[in-house]
Structure formats: structure tokens, C-alpha cells
Design a protein around this motif. Sequence first.
Motif, PDB file in Angstrom:
ATOM      1  N   SER A   1       0.827  -1.197   0.000  1.00 13.37           N
ATOM      2  CA  SER A   1       0.000   0.000   0.000  1.00 13.37           C
ATOM      3  C   SER A   1       0.866   1.253   0.000  1.00 13.37           C
ATOM      4  CB  SER A   1      -0.908   0.010   1.232  1.00 13.37           C
ATOM      5  OG  SER A   1      -1.558   1.266   1.365  1.00 13.37           O
ATOM      6  N   GLY A   2       0.449   2.232  -0.780  1.00 13.08           N
ATOM      7  CA  GLY A   2       1.132   3.514  -0.761  1.00 13.08           C
ATOM      8  C   GLY A   2       0.735   4.386   0.410  1.00 13.08           C
ATOM      9  N   GLY A   3      -0.277   3.942   1.181  1.00 14.92           N
ATOM     10  CA  GLY A   3      -0.758   4.752   2.295  1.00 14.92           C
ATOM     11  C   GLY A   3       0.310   5.124   3.302  1.00 14.92           C
ATOM     12  N   PRO A   4       1.082   4.168   3.834  1.00 14.44           N
ATOM     13  CA  PRO A   4       2.116   4.520   4.814  1.00 14.44           C
ATOM     14  C   PRO A   4       3.194   5.449   4.244  1.00 14.44           C
ATOM     15  CG  PRO A   4       1.587   2.189   4.969  1.00 14.44           C
ATOM     16  CD  PRO A   4       0.901   2.705   3.744  1.00 14.44           C
ATOM     17  N   VAL A   5       3.540   5.283   2.960  1.00 14.19           N
ATOM     18  CA  VAL A   5       4.544   6.156   2.356  1.00 14.19           C
ATOM     19  C   VAL A   5       4.024   7.584   2.293  1.00 14.19           C
ATOM     20  CG1 VAL A   5       5.956   6.581   0.315  1.00 14.19           C
ATOM     21  CG2 VAL A   5       5.446   4.232   1.000  1.00 14.19           C
ATOM     22  N   ALA A   6       2.773   7.734   1.839  1.00 15.69           N
ATOM     23  CA  ALA A   6       2.187   9.072   1.741  1.00 15.69           C
ATOM     24  C   ALA A   6       2.055   9.708   3.119  1.00 15.69           C
ATOM     25  CB  ALA A   6       0.828   8.989   1.056  1.00 15.69           C
ATOM     26  N   ALA A   7       1.663   8.907   4.106  1.00 15.26           N
ATOM     27  CA  ALA A   7       1.520   9.432   5.465  1.00 15.26           C
ATOM     28  C   ALA A   7       2.860   9.906   6.002  1.00 15.26           C
ATOM     29  CB  ALA A   7       0.914   8.368   6.374  1.00 15.26           C
ATOM     30  N   ALA A   8       3.899   9.107   5.767  1.00 16.53           N
ATOM     31  CA  ALA A   8       5.229   9.492   6.232  1.00 16.53           C
ATOM     32  C   ALA A   8       5.693  10.754   5.524  1.00 16.53           C
ATOM     33  CB  ALA A   8       6.217   8.351   5.994  1.00 16.53           C
ATOM     34  N   TRP A   9       5.497  10.809   4.227  1.00 15.22           N
ATOM     35  CA  TRP A   9       5.900  11.992   3.444  1.00 15.22           C
ATOM     36  C   TRP A   9       5.236  13.244   3.991  1.00 15.22           C
ATOM     37  CZ3 TRP A   9       3.340  15.484   0.246  1.00 15.22           C
ATOM     38  CH2 TRP A   9       4.128  16.203  -0.667  1.00 15.22           C
ATOM     39  N   ALA A  10       3.934  13.137   4.278  1.00 11.70           N
ATOM     40  CA  ALA A  10       3.189  14.301   4.752  1.00 11.70           C
ATOM     41  C   ALA A  10       3.662  14.744   6.140  1.00 11.70           C
ATOM     42  CB  ALA A  10       1.691  13.977   4.781  1.00 11.70           C
ATOM     43  N   VAL A  11       3.851  13.790   7.046  1.00 12.53           N
ATOM     44  CA  VAL A  11       4.242  14.143   8.415  1.00 12.53           C
ATOM     45  C   VAL A  11       5.666  14.691   8.447  1.00 12.53           C
ATOM     46  CG1 VAL A  11       4.667  13.206  10.731  1.00 12.53           C
ATOM     47  CG2 VAL A  11       2.611  12.541   9.468  1.00 12.53           C
ATOM     48  N   VAL A  12       6.550  14.106   7.675  1.00 16.15           N
ATOM     49  CA  VAL A  12       7.934  14.602   7.633  1.00 16.15           C
ATOM     50  C   VAL A  12       7.974  16.031   7.101  1.00 16.15           C
ATOM     51  CG1 VAL A  12      10.173  14.299   6.487  1.00 16.15           C
ATOM     52  CG2 VAL A  12       9.039  12.339   7.542  1.00 16.15           C
ATOM     53  N   ARG A  13       7.187  16.318   6.072  1.00 15.07           N
ATOM     54  CA  ARG A  13       7.143  17.682   5.556  1.00 15.07           C
ATOM     55  C   ARG A  13       6.528  18.637   6.580  1.00 15.07           C
ATOM     56  NH1 ARG A  13       8.108  18.251   0.101  1.00 15.07           N
ATOM     57  NH2 ARG A  13       6.784  20.089  -0.112  1.00 15.07           N
ATOM     58  N   TYR A  14       5.589  18.144   7.343  1.00 14.82           N
ATOM     59  CA  TYR A  14       4.936  18.981   8.358  1.00 14.82           C
ATOM     60  C   TYR A  14       5.937  19.415   9.439  1.00 14.82           C
ATOM     61  CZ  TYR A  14       1.887  20.269  12.266  1.00 14.82           C
ATOM     62  OH  TYR A  14       1.290  20.925  13.313  1.00 14.82           O
ATOM     63  N   PHE A  15       6.695  18.465   9.959  1.00 12.27           N
ATOM     64  CA  PHE A  15       7.622  18.792  11.054  1.00 12.27           C
ATOM     65  C   PHE A  15       8.903  19.447  10.535  1.00 12.27           C
ATOM     66  CE2 PHE A  15       5.344  15.407  13.578  1.00 12.27           C
ATOM     67  CZ  PHE A  15       4.876  16.275  14.548  1.00 12.27           C
ATOM     68  N   GLY A  16       9.479  18.896   9.483  1.00 10.11           N
ATOM     69  CA  GLY A  16      10.729  19.426   8.979  1.00 10.11           C
ATOM     70  C   GLY A  16      11.860  19.281   9.984  1.00 10.11           C
ATOM     71  N   VAL A  17      13.011  19.778   9.622  1.00 11.26           N
ATOM     72  CA  VAL A  17      14.190  19.647  10.473  1.00 11.26           C
ATOM     73  C   VAL A  17      13.982  20.341  11.813  1.00 11.26           C
ATOM     74  CG1 VAL A  17      16.622  20.268  10.707  1.00 11.26           C
ATOM     75  CG2 VAL A  17      15.774  19.369   8.534  1.00 11.26           C
TER      76      VAL A  17
END
Length: 470
Positions: free
Chosen positions: A274-290
Motif C-alpha cells: 500500500s502507498g498509504g504509509p509512504v504518503a503518510a510518512a511523506w506528509a508528516v515529515v514535511r509537516y515537522f521538517g528539520v
Amino acid sequence: MTTRQILGQLEGLRARDLPTHGGRTLAYVYDSGVAEADELGRTALAMYGGTNGLDPTAFPSLLQMERDLVEFARPMFHGGDQMVGTVTSGGTESILLAVKTARDAADVDKPVIVVPDTIHAAFHKACHYFGVERVSVPVDPVSFRADPAAIGKALEQYGDRVVMVAVSAPSYAHGVLDPVRQVAELTRPAGVRLHVDACIGGWVLPWAEGLPPWDFAVEGVTSISADLHKYAYTPKGVSLLLYRDPGFRQAQFFASADWPGYTMLNSTVQSTKSGGPVAAAWAVVRYFGVDGYRRLAQDALAGTRAVGDGIASIDHLHVVASPDSTLVAIGVDDALDVFTLSDLMLDRGWFVQPQMSFKDFPATVHVSLSAATAPSVPEFLAALSGSVSAAVAVGPIQVDPGLRDAAAAIDPATLDDATFDALLQIAGLAEADGQVAAPPRMAAVNALLDIAPPAVREALLIAFLDRLSR
């Protein structure tokens, strides 16, 4: 059934589980405490739940998100321009692939990996699955860190059969960082791959201060595993497997055109995924950032230090090893046992994880501190102090010496189903009618399992899982 009825049943089932938010479940789940990020992750998970990562040409968005996640990780782990990576379903799959890749790339008879005793059990699983011999060497008995001298002796003994050495950043059981640079000084001249298991530390250690280098900054580290569904606070299950350069990853891939269907081409153990976990990770990582991850890591590390300081003031407890990250192993004296303590903490609304004894290491209590737990550390310490007092009042569990002797004499290979059923009853994991379920209090069961040799413990728990799922 109606949608409302089905959702109501799901809510009823979920009510029996441990809470995933609030910072009181100190293993298995990791909570940022940021509700907006959680909602974003769930939304992205649903948006991409029907996509399939099997064919990157069919769903190029998933390929782009995978590239973006690897690119985000590049400076975190001091990766160079040649660093490559793969998104997997979790730390175990990352480790399975790292071992499988090392085995296939080396192409030697009777391949061996050398690991410290404290390496994650996922490496045991990888060796079992892929026919690789695991050589575990003792760690330093005081620091609980990998012993380079012991690893060096194993490298000399097994020579060209060694396809990989793996170390932890940090080890799960004790929360300490292995001496990566010293081990690399042994593996690099021998031409042996060095894998750093940063599944639980990968999204914390880059922002911790005062640690020796442990990632691709160390020449000789060839691959790193780092989970996003832990301290990147993404939905389960997403991990990264990173390689210093493409040459180290090539043997990871699998292809088969020797059948009449489509040519199978996989980068991971899974085909359909499923692409769901990848998309979720991508979104959360972009949200928090470094900057967000720096803040979350610093909060979790501060909470960990506060827990360690608080434990030092509670009679009968001690921190087993000064933690390098967010994991704390708590030891007890002879006035109580860790299994009763764990049950009593659950009664007070805190899940802590009992760790059974191993060789000369006594049983301990494990806690993983996340950012959401940090503000509640005073409450945690108050519950811990009260639980210690209650555990001391009842005293440590005493296992019948006869049971201890019987457990030591059991050969799991000779046991049939009927005998396993009887043993499950003795262990407290089954009723007289044969119904199997975990009791509400696990202390007595865990104490009995703790005195069983590892092979017997494994066999009993496999039998328990088998019957539980029937």
C-alpha cells in the motif's frame, strides 16, 4: 450491517487496546503530542490506501515521495551524493533486506554475520529466514556496548565467511550507542559491510549532543536502518534502509521473468504494498521538517534525562546504563521483581515493558520516552514510586524450584501438542478447558517464563500464539 454499526463495533474492539496517544504507552507506539500532525498522517494514509507500490511507473507519486524521504534523510545521516535508500514496511523488513543483500552480494558458502549479544532480534529472524549463521559475541558487562575486541576475534575466526557486522544506535534493551567508529576500523580493512541499526534512534540521535559519530560520517559504515514510524512520528509502518552508495544496494533487488505473467521486479520483501504509509510518512515529515524534529527530539531527550534523575531518587531502583537516546532500562534490587512492578504500573495507567533476564543480565523494565511523555514525567515518576512501594509490600514472586528444574530439562523438539497444552496451563496462559488468553496480570506468567531456557520460552510462546490465533 450499517456503517454506524460497523464503526461502533470497531470502537468497542479498540477500547480493549493500549492507548496510542497521551504518552503513557512506553513501548510499541510513539506519540509526538501534536494532534494536527496525527490528523494529517491519517488523512494521507486514507488518500493513498488504494495505491500500490509494486510498479513505480503506474504510481509515480509513490516513487517521488520515496525519493523525497531519502533526500530528507541524507544530511541527517551525513550521506554523500551517492547515498541511496528504500522505503520499507518497518525496521524488521529493513534489517531482513540488509542481511539478505549482504548475503547475496558476497556469494560465499555458509555466510556469517557477526553481531553483539544486544543486537535486535530482527537480525536473528533474518538469519533464520535467509540461511545465514549468526555469531553473537559478548558486550562489555559494564557499559552494555558492543566490544570491538570480541568482534575482531570473530572476524579473524570466520574470515571470508563474514558478510556483515551489525551494531546498534542505540541498542533497544539498554539504550546505549555501540562504538561504531572502533568497529568500522575492523570491518573496513577486512572489506566487510558494517550495518548500523538506527531503527529506534535514527530520528533522535541526529539532534542529540555530545555523541561520537555513528552514521555515514564514519568511513566504513555501509548501510543504516531508521524507522519513521517511531521518532519521526508517522503512522505505522514505514522505515528507511539507506546505503552509502548504489553498489551496496544492488543485490537487494529481486526480478523474475521466468513465468508467463508480468516480469516481477521488487525492491523490498513485499510485492504489492500500500502507498498509504509512504504518503503518510511523506506528509508528516514535511509537516515537522528539520526544526520540528529537532524540537521533538530535544523534548524527548529532556524527558529521558528527567526520568533517569527521578529513578535515582527512588529506593530499590537504578538505571542500568546511562541512556544515549530515549530508551531507559530500569533495574531493581532483591526487594521486588520487575514483573510485578510492570503490572502495578499498568494499574496506574502506564504501560512499561518487562525485559526478561539474559545470560548474566538480570530482568529489567524498559521504557521508551516520546515527546508526548515529557510533560508527564512527574506523573510517571509518582506512579513508579507508588508501584515500587506496592511491589515491595508484596515481595518478589517466588517460582517453585521444581518448576525451574522441570523447565531446564524440557527439550522443545520432543514435545507434542498435548504436552504443550498442558505446559500452557502450568504457565498460566491457558485455562483448564483449554481456552488460551493472556491473564489480566502477567507477573506470575512472566516470572515463570523468565526462568525457562530461551529455547523453551520461545517454544511456549509460539504454542501460545498458535492457539491464540486459532
